[in-house]
Design an enzyme around this catalytic site. Structure first.
Site, PDB file in Angstrom:
ATOM      1  N   ARG A  88     -20.839 -15.292   9.539  1.00  0.00           N
ATOM      2  CA  ARG A  88     -19.373 -15.464   9.544  1.00  0.00           C
ATOM      3  C   ARG A  88     -18.975 -15.774   8.114  1.00  0.00           C
ATOM      4  NH1 ARG A  88     -17.536 -16.893  14.745  1.00  0.00           N
ATOM      5  NH2 ARG A  88     -15.395 -16.801  13.948  1.00  0.00           N
ATOM      6  N   SER A 126      21.608  11.463 -11.202  1.00  0.00           N
ATOM      7  CA  SER A 126      21.454  10.467 -12.255  1.00  0.00           C
ATOM      8  C   SER A 126      22.767   9.718 -12.450  1.00  0.00           C
ATOM      9  CB  SER A 126      21.051  11.159 -13.563  1.00  0.00           C
ATOM     10  OG  SER A 126      21.212  10.291 -14.670  1.00  0.00           O
TER      11      SER A 126
END
Length: 448
Positions: free
Chosen positions: A317, A278
């Site tokens: 399509r 940290s």
């Protein structure tokens, strides 16, 4: 300039894997277009559908080194699809207009879909390799910690003792099911496409099915029974499979994160100097790989759903659903590659504290053995009565802050039937691990 996590020079190798990024790169995708056009010309020349001279010239010019990327980009933006732009360049590089025979009878989606399948084949091979390595790591942990007691947890509360080997073997069984699923889906999914405008191959007067069969054989793909331009279940199946794999990886990450908590401290991600530190709290050792696994599989799951959306295609399509796959397929593969890589790292170097596991079992001073006591007393006083009695005695042990064995050993309705030594045996976690070892052995044997 990279703008996404996957392509980031900083984050790319944390959220994904370089090998998978290569599979879904512009270069590899375009190379697949060329592979297909080359294979199509080759088989059509052999079948006499196009002149052999044209086939030879096209094959010679289907080379990635000959692609002009600036022109390809500009033409793709103009047309909306890259295939015509690639074919234009092949044609222009061929002599005597022989390139006019390139792409003979094919349509844009044939090449695009088949290229995607070739990329999926490469991507799934990497996924399979990762699953095998993760399975090996889990198997090693399951074997090593087969008889190491750890508390089982239910609703985040201590439940009954299990073994850490059992915990690993349970996850391993799921990973091996994914490996089985992968083998099962390959014959369905690794199927090429060559159908022409509406899928019926009306563009070829003769030799249509022979061309399709020869093309798929040349590419090492299955020949479709019928065109699948707008029937996208196979692509969605890959997405669903990757989503399932992600769920299992998330399970691993979740458990490791929880077991790394300071108050638990039973397992840890592999240590490296500074990893997980940290900026303000020097003592911290945060989970890192688990965080990336969680993030990756959560986003990948959304892509799985998007590939389901792409199945809802119009007519022969589609107008838009197809392009969803262009976005989601590369990202789900790349994100999953990152999650798999991080999982491999965690499991291969997982630090296990067996002593802490035992002390966490003992922290309730025997309360977690209440089921064993209840079942041990059941033959003497009845299981239901034993349950209620032990429940009350557990409350008493908590209220008086005394070990459960001390409360049990002085209760007249219990001492009438069993000795303290028998009660101590009931309260020993190592005596009540059930069939954990047997189940671990079964998983390992099935894998072998």
């Amino acid at each position: 300039m990279a703008s996404t996590i996957i392509d980031s020079r900083i984050f790319g190798d944390m959220f994904s894997d370089a090998r998978m990024r290569e599979v879904w790169s512009d270069e590899n995708r375009t190379a697949k277009y060329l592979d297909i056009e080359r294979a199509l010309a080759k088989v059509q020349g052999q079948l006499g559908i196009i002149p052999q001279e044209a086939a030879d010239e096209i094959v010679k010019n289907c080379e990635l080194s000959q692609i002009d990327w600036v022109k390809l980009k500009a033409k793709t933006e103009q047309i909306g699809y890259p295939i015509i732009a690639v074919v234009n360049q092949i044609n222009a590089n061929c002599r005597d207009k022989l390139g006019e025979y390139c792409h003979w009878g094919a349509t844009t989606q044939d090449i695009t879909d088949t290229a995607a399948v070739l990329q999926m084949r490469e991507g799934l091979a990497l996924i399979e390799q990762d699953l095998n390595e993760i399975g090996d790591a889990l198997a090693s942990l399951a074997k090593k910690y087969r008889d190491t007691p750890v508390i089982g947890r239910s609703n985040l509360q201590q439940a009954t003792p299990i073994t850490f080997g059992y915990k690993m073997a349970s996850i391993l069984a799921g990973i091996d099911r994914h490996r089985e699923r992968l083998q099962q889906l390959k014959p369905r999914v690794l199927m090429g496409e060559f159908g022409g405008a509406s899928g019926t191959l009306s563009s070829l007067e003769s030799g249509a099915m022979a061309t399709q069969a020869a093309l798929m054989k040349e590419l090492g793909l299955a020949q479709p029974l019928i065109s699948w331009h707008t029937v996208r279940d196979t692509i969605a199946e890959v997405g669903a499979f990757l989503g399932l794999v992600g769920g299992s990886l998330g399970k691993i990450a979740m458990d490791v994160k929880l077991m790394m908590q300071t108050e638990v401290a039973e397992v840890f991600e592999p240590y490296a100097p500074g990893r997980g530190s940290s900026s303000t709290m020097p003592q911290k050792r945060n989970p890192i790989s688990c965080l990336y696994i969680h993030a990756n599989i959560s986003v990948a799951r959304q892509h799985s759903a998007a590939l389901m959306d792409a199945m809802v295609a119009d007519h022969e399509r589609s107008t838009g659903p197809w392009e969803i796959e262009w976005v989601s397929l590369p990202e789900i593969f790349c994100l999953m590659s990152g999650a798999l890589k991080q999982t491999r790292f965690v499991l291969k170097g997982l630090e296990v504290d067996a002593g802490r596991m035992r002390s966490n079992i003992d922290m309730t001073h025997g309360l977690v053995m209440s089921e064993a006591v209840m079942m041990g007393l059941g033959p003497y006083i009845g299981r239901e009565y034993a349950h209620d009695l032990v429940y009350d005695l557990c409350r008493e042990a908590i209220a008086k802050n005394r070990p459960l064995i001390e409360i049990l050993a002085v209760h007249p309705k219990i001492t009438k039937h069993v000795t303290r030594a028998q009660l101590e045996a009931m309260c020993e976690p190592a005596n009540h691990l059930g069939q954990a070892g047997v189940m671990v052995d079964r998983v390992l044997a099935a894998r072998a």
